[in-house]
Scaffold this motif. Structure first.
Motif, short mmCIF file in Angstrom:
data_model
loop_
_atom_site.label_atom_id
_atom_site.label_comp_id
_atom_site.label_asym_id
_atom_site.label_seq_id
_atom_site.Cartn_x
_atom_site.Cartn_y
_atom_site.Cartn_z
N ARG A 107 0.84 -1.20 0.00
CA ARG A 107 0.00 0.00 0.00
C ARG A 107 0.87 1.24 0.00
O ARG A 107 2.05 1.19 -0.23
N GLY A 108 0.25 2.32 0.34
CA GLY A 108 1.02 3.55 0.45
C GLY A 108 0.76 4.43 -0.74
O GLY A 108 0.36 3.97 -1.80
N ARG A 109 1.02 5.71 -0.58
CA ARG A 109 0.71 6.68 -1.60
C ARG A 109 1.80 6.65 -2.67
O ARG A 109 2.98 6.77 -2.38
N ARG A 110 1.38 6.47 -3.90
CA ARG A 110 2.33 6.53 -5.01
C ARG A 110 1.65 7.19 -6.20
O ARG A 110 0.44 7.21 -6.30
N GLU A 124 -2.87 8.78 -8.91
CA GLU A 124 -2.36 8.55 -7.57
C GLU A 124 -3.02 7.30 -6.99
O GLU A 124 -4.21 7.07 -7.19
N ARG A 125 -2.21 6.49 -6.29
CA ARG A 125 -2.81 5.39 -5.53
C ARG A 125 -2.87 5.80 -4.07
O ARG A 125 -1.85 6.12 -3.46
N ARG A 126 -4.07 5.78 -3.54
CA ARG A 126 -4.23 6.18 -2.15
C ARG A 126 -5.43 5.47 -1.56
O ARG A 126 -6.50 5.44 -2.17
N ARG A 127 -5.28 4.91 -0.39
CA ARG A 127 -6.36 4.23 0.34
C ARG A 127 -7.13 3.23 -0.54
O ARG A 127 -8.36 3.27 -0.62
#
Lengths: 384, 384
Positions: free
Chosen positions: B350-353, B364-367
């Motif tokens: 996970r994590g913001r990327r 953006e990848r988030r939640r």
């Protein structure tokens, strides 16, 4: 004075070996405490693969036992025997095990009716499966390159293949459907050009064996390599990489659609209670034809016309091929014309109609179902 | 003396016209009481199409009003004007209506930044759409042949396209997404070789116009026609038909997967209540780029990572392209590298990327979601 940490000091790797290592990790090939087989013909591609594995082992990036496997196809008399001796000497000189075997490809081609290329490929993969069993390895490596992938796609294209043929070879698959734990890996397939394997062998000071058959323009693959690919490179200097990318995209398409086709079949069969089971390979790719690893259990019992008609054309066509394969045992001599004839049974009015298949089997449409009628053919009689 | 039934007596048709009529019926084009437009450049293909339509009308196999449409692209000065005059004379001589228009393709290419071929194609399809509106026809016919289809596939292949590009042209589609009732049909696409159009014009005693641009080997398509295809025919004399068959198979694959991609997106968007709707074309084929007829309503709102991950690679990749198109408005300058960067956001921890797109937009990848961030770019600034 600077202290050198011997434990982490490593000799610098060649660019070729570095790229091999990177692909090795991507493919999740064993890096330690394992035994692998490398198939080596003595040509530039497989010699480069062997030399780069050897480089990685000696640099302790890989901690592996390596066995070199070489099949002497016996197609070029004394030259074939000399190649075998050369490979054995190279492998032993590097400190690896060697297994050499001699095949009689001419004779087996006559016995099976395959052409020489097919018979040679079959003999080679059977040999590798045997070596893998005897040495109990987890992976067998073959040295197909980006160029081989592009050539495979072009040959399939000129036959009018669909995505399953154009998808070419996979970078890793099971060697044998009975041994899903043993990988057949092609760690050069996704990146190495033939020019790079030649250059790397040269840089290592190894003069590789020339195979006269690789220069013989009576083989379509040789003409693709020497005429068609160079012409395409005048349009796009990176045409080989572009073709290999296309193959990869089409392989992914094909895999998704094959899976749906298998699902469609299980619905069209009308439920598990009436399944007549048959294990069939889901791939029909020539390059993969000797050992089939993507197996699916497909029914050969009647199919519901309404279910098939509701499916997308691309999925239905694949489902029908799988079903015909389950019924006949294989798809030999079944062309797209035959599949289209079966597809045509689905359209239009009701009523009893029949499509014929090579070898005497038929597909009948009756009462909203497609029914496969196999025919017992005396050995060889159907092939006349 | 035998009595002849005049009502059923018909003049014998040429083989070319018979095949056209057969494809005409397959495509369900209007056969009576209708008005159609035929686009005619004056070359062999479009002249053959006009002559064969004329033959079928005069033989009363088709009862149609026919308007010939010709766009003078103005690219070859006096020769262009002479072509236009020649087409007008031919059409009027046969007793059909003619619409001739003059375009300034050089100027529009400079204004839009398209190359000449693109600008000419755009001008041509805009012209045909205009003629269709003004004449209120149900079908506009263009004369692409089996050879054109094969060339389109080969050009896409050398760029490394996937199935959507390799699928080539369709034999029939809506001319314009705003006018789904008007067909753009290519009734020569599935069967006619260029040699056959030349031979048919010759048999009708019509000497067609030669377009110097069709001989200019600076155009990739011309070199494909004059060098690549003939080389492929040395491997398989029926290579052109084989390539066209491949295109058709891949188009069916592509259509099935596009449909699934649209379904996947609607699931990954998490339900209709949060849809930000955008109408986007489902095809990205260059040959079809001017008017998009397969439109799908696609959401540009956040996508669930878990839903995307569970999908087949081939479906997910197409879904992401549709989603990016909905977010950006188009896919200009979005390459497979960008799509792969977005795909990589799906794997791993996970994590913001963030993945970047050309023109300043990001994903953006988030939640557990992929989020599209558009960016207002000043006109032209993103293109520097």
């Amino acid at each position: 004075m600077r202290r050198v940490n011997l434990a982490t000091q490593r000799s610098p790797l060649s660019a070729f070996a570095r790229r091999l290592l990177s692909e090795w990790r991507r493919l999740e090939l064993p890096t330690g405490d394992a035994h692998i087989v490398v198939a080596v013909s003595g040509g530039a591609d497989s010699t480069a693969l062997l030399l780069a594995c050897d480089e990685l082992i000696k640099a302790q990036r890989l901690v592996l036992m390596l066995t070199v496997a070489h099949l002497d196809h016996g197609l070029r008399g004394a030259a074939s025997a000399a190649d075998a001796a050369w490979v054995a000497q190279l492998a032993r000189g590097l400190g690896h095990n060697v297994v050499i075997e001699h095949a009689r490809v001419h004779e087996s081609a006559q016995a099976t009716g395959d052409n020489l290329e097919q018979a040679a490929r079959r003999a080679r993969y059977e040999f590798l499966a045997r070596v893998a069993r005897e040495t109990q390895v987890r992976a067998v490596l073959v040295a197909h390159t980006l160029d081989d992938q592009a050539e495979t796609l072009l040959l399939a294209l000129m036959r009018g293949s669909g995505a399953e043929g154009l998808g070419g070879m996979r970078a890793a698959r099971a060697l044998d459907e009975r041994r899903p734990d043993v990988l057949l890996a092609r760690p050069l397939l996704r990146w190495a050009r033939r020019t790079e394997t030649v250059a790397y062998c040269c840089a290592r000071g190894i003069e590789v064996r020339a195979d006269a058959l690789n220069e013989d323009e009576r083989f379509a693959r040789v003409r693709v390599r020497r005429q068609l690919v160079p012409l395409m490179e005048t349009f796009n200097p990176r045409a080989v990489a572009a073709l290999a990318r296309t193959a990869e995209l089409l392989r992914a398409d094909s895999e998704a659609l094959d899976e749906q086709a298998a699902q469609l079949l299980s619905v069209a069969c009308g439920g598990p209670e009436q399944l007549m089971m048959a294990t069939v390979g889901a791939t029909t790719n020539e390059a993969e034809s000797v050992t089939m690893d993507e197996t699916a259990t497909i029914c050969a019992s009647p199919l519901r016309v309404d279910v098939l008609r509701a499916a997308a054309l691309a999925v239905r066509r694949r489902a029908l091929r799988l079903w015909l394969k389950a019924g006949r045992g294989d798809l030999r001599r079944v062309t797209s014309t035959h599949v289209r004839a079966v597809e045509r049974l689905l359209v239009g009015e009701r009523g009893r109609r029949v499509a014929e298949l090579p070898g005497g089997a038929t597909v009948e449409r009756r009462r909203g179902q497609l029914i496969f009628h196999g025919k017992m053919v005396e050995k060889g009689a159907g092939d006349v």
